[in-house]
Design a protein around this motif. Structure first.
Motif, PDB file in Angstrom:
ATOM      1  N   MET A 179       1.118  -1.238  -0.176  1.00 50.83           N
ATOM      2  CA  MET A 179      -0.614  -0.240   0.347  1.00 50.83           C
ATOM      3  C   MET A 179       0.877   1.307   0.436  1.00 50.83           C
ATOM      4  O   MET A 179       0.263   2.645   0.443  1.00 50.83           O
ATOM      5  N   GLU A 180       2.091   1.364  -0.051  1.00 47.90           N
ATOM      6  CA  GLU A 180       3.549   2.526   0.619  1.00 47.90           C
ATOM      7  C   GLU A 180       3.259   2.595  -0.827  1.00 47.90           C
ATOM      8  O   GLU A 180       3.176   2.236  -2.361  1.00 47.90           O
ATOM      9  N   VAL A 181       3.346   4.152  -0.940  1.00 43.87           N
ATOM     10  CA  VAL A 181       3.578   4.854  -2.729  1.00 43.87           C
ATOM     11  C   VAL A 181       4.650   4.921  -3.196  1.00 43.87           C
ATOM     12  O   VAL A 181       5.389   4.026  -4.019  1.00 43.87           O
ATOM     13  N   GLU A 182       5.776   4.715  -2.135  1.00 42.55           N
ATOM     14  CA  GLU A 182       7.510   4.418  -2.570  1.00 42.55           C
ATOM     15  C   GLU A 182       7.541   2.700  -2.593  1.00 42.55           C
ATOM     16  O   GLU A 182       7.379   2.760  -0.779  1.00 42.55           O
ATOM     17  N   GLN A 183       7.976   2.575  -3.113  1.00 40.67           N
ATOM     18  CA  GLN A 183       7.725   0.731  -3.370  1.00 40.67           C
ATOM     19  C   GLN A 183       9.417   0.543  -3.370  1.00 40.67           C
ATOM     20  O   GLN A 183      10.780   1.053  -3.934  1.00 40.67           O
ATOM     21  N   TYR A 184       9.935  -0.022  -2.435  1.00 35.96           N
ATOM     22  CA  TYR A 184      11.517  -0.837  -2.698  1.00 35.96           C
ATOM     23  C   TYR A 184      12.286  -1.931  -1.996  1.00 35.96           C
ATOM     24  O   TYR A 184      10.710  -2.582  -0.928  1.00 35.96           O
ATOM     25  N   ALA A 185      12.542  -2.520  -2.596  1.00 36.96           N
ATOM     26  CA  ALA A 185      12.872  -4.511  -1.572  1.00 36.96           C
ATOM     27  C   ALA A 185      13.714  -3.864  -0.467  1.00 36.96           C
ATOM     28  O   ALA A 185      14.455  -3.596   0.240  1.00 36.96           O
ATOM     29  N   GLY A 186      13.491  -5.958   0.362  1.00 38.51           N
ATOM     30  CA  GLY A 186      14.447  -5.518   1.385  1.00 38.51           C
ATOM     31  C   GLY A 186      15.593  -5.863   2.100  1.00 38.51           C
ATOM     32  O   GLY A 186      15.897  -5.772  -0.017  1.00 38.51           O
ATOM     33  N   ALA A 187      15.997  -5.241   2.666  1.00 37.63           N
ATOM     34  CA  ALA A 187      17.443  -6.250   2.592  1.00 37.63           C
ATOM     35  C   ALA A 187      17.555  -7.532   3.204  1.00 37.63           C
ATOM     36  O   ALA A 187      19.279  -7.708   3.578  1.00 37.63           O
ATOM     37  N   LEU A 188      16.745  -8.482   3.299  1.00 38.91           N
ATOM     38  CA  LEU A 188      16.459  -9.853   4.326  1.00 38.91           C
ATOM     39  C   LEU A 188      16.381 -10.319   2.630  1.00 38.91           C
ATOM     40  O   LEU A 188      14.818 -10.451   2.367  1.00 38.91           O
ATOM     41  N   ALA A 189      17.267 -10.874   2.424  1.00 40.76           N
ATOM     42  CA  ALA A 189      16.780 -12.786   1.823  1.00 40.76           C
ATOM     43  C   ALA A 189      16.556 -14.357   2.383  1.00 40.76           C
ATOM     44  O   ALA A 189      17.651 -14.028   2.914  1.00 40.76           O
ATOM     45  N   VAL A 190      15.618 -15.136   2.892  1.00 43.82           N
ATOM     46  CA  VAL A 190      15.964 -15.945   3.207  1.00 43.82           C
ATOM     47  C   VAL A 190      15.608 -17.008   1.850  1.00 43.82           C
ATOM     48  O   VAL A 190      14.716 -16.832   1.489  1.00 43.82           O
ATOM     49  N   LEU A 191      16.469 -17.875   2.242  1.00 37.68           N
ATOM     50  CA  LEU A 191      15.958 -18.910   1.286  1.00 37.68           C
ATOM     51  C   LEU A 191      15.579 -20.034   2.209  1.00 37.68           C
ATOM     52  O   LEU A 191      14.852 -19.730   3.587  1.00 37.68           O
ATOM     53  N   ASP A 192      14.555 -21.361   1.053  1.00 41.73           N
ATOM     54  CA  ASP A 192      13.875 -22.271   2.419  1.00 41.73           C
ATOM     55  C   ASP A 192      14.110 -22.884   3.119  1.00 41.73           C
ATOM     56  O   ASP A 192      15.121 -22.810   2.799  1.00 41.73           O
TER      57      ASP A 192
END
Length: 301
Positions: A74-87
């Motif tokens: 819902m946020e106007v500014e869209q950006y990815a997070g700084a954490l990636a999680v593997l299965d």
């Protein structure tokens, strides 16, 4: 030295131990079980990365959640997070034992997949999977099982020592002292319970360990079963082990708000999860009836 993968500069190798029956499902299906657990491409139990991230996000305050997990839809500014999680991949699963009550079972396949995770996370665990263990796993026959010297005495019985798992699998114990070191590295409370079976019997043995529970929904006034409200669902047993890897990049949020290095992101995540919360997180469904409690630990070099 940390392995840099794309924009990810830091990593954490995570072990997850199931402390109460775990149901991370895939929805209702047409089959013997109405609500099965999630499985990977080899039909082995898994914890999807989306389930991990969804549960973990609730552990952080709003400010840190935005930095670590990215913007909300819902946020106007869209950006990815700084954490990636593997299965979360299966590492070991408990099995009923005719002697000793239970054993914690792994295989060559599961240990090799785990070894790959240690390489990704740049975790060099001395003695985890050495050449002697690899050779013994390669020589293992379908009707044999690797067990530590103490485990042989605690799990086997009979004039010709035999270990019987899940009432169906009758196996000849082969002593393997290297398993004690592996069990200690995996933080097992009873290291002697760790055993290695042949890959050929791994999947049927796992299927015999998975718990299938029948559930009903009652009509409140009459306390009778509501029509059509009988279903079955799968759960993974307590003491099941999974492994995953957290990967950290620089914060991708607008510089005007906050900028953090990958080291800082890693510090925030590990401090919140493993210091303040002691590694305890609830995953999956039915948390209000005691399901899904897991303990996470970081494996260090």
């Amino acid at each position: 030295m940390e392995l840099k993968i794309g924009t990810y500069e830091q990593h954490s190798l995570i072990l997850m131990r199931v402390l109460s029956p775990l149901h991370i499902g895939i929805g209702r299906v047409v089959g013997v079980v109405d609500l099965p657990i999630a499985r990977d491409g080899l039909n082995l139990p898994m914890v999807p990365a989306s389930s991990l991230k969804g549960a973990l996000r609730g552990c952080f305050n709003e400010e840190n959640a935005k930095i670590i997990f990215g913007s909300s839809p819902m946020e106007v500014e869209q950006y990815a997070g700084a954490l990636a999680v593997l299965d979360g991949h299966l590492l070991a699963i408990p099995a009923r034992s005719l002697r000793g009550i239970w054993a914690i079972v792994t295989s060559s396949l599961l240990l090799k997949r785990f070894k790959r995770l240690t390489d990704i996370a740049s975790v060099k665990v001395e003695g985890l999977i050495n050449e002697d263990l690899l050779k013994k796993m390669e020589q293992l026959k379908r009707e044999q099982i690797l067990v530590s010297p103490i485990g042989r005495g605690g799990l086997s019985f009979g004039e010709k020592p035999t270990i019987i798992l899940n009432e169906e699998f009758k196996l000849e114990p082969i002593e393997c002292k290297e398993l004690e070191q592996v069990a200690n590295q995996l933080f097992l409370e009873d290291p002697w319970r760790l055993v290695v079976v042949h890959d050929d019997i791994l999947r049927p043995l796992i299927e015999r360990s998975i718990f299938r529970r029948a559930r009903i929904r009652l009509v409140r006034d009459t306390k009778t079963v509501e029509p059509g409200a009988l279903w079955t669902e799968e759960e993974l047993p307590i003491e099941t082990l999974f492994a995953t890897c957290f990967m950290y990049s620089r914060a991708r949020i607008s510089k005007q708000e906050r900028e953090s290095s990958a080291d800082k992101i890693k510090s925030i995540v590990e401090d919140e999860l493993f210091n303040k919360r002691k590694g305890y997180v609830v995953f999956g469904g039915h948390e209000t009836i005691g399901r899904g409690l897991m303990e996470m630990r970081v494996m260090r070099c």
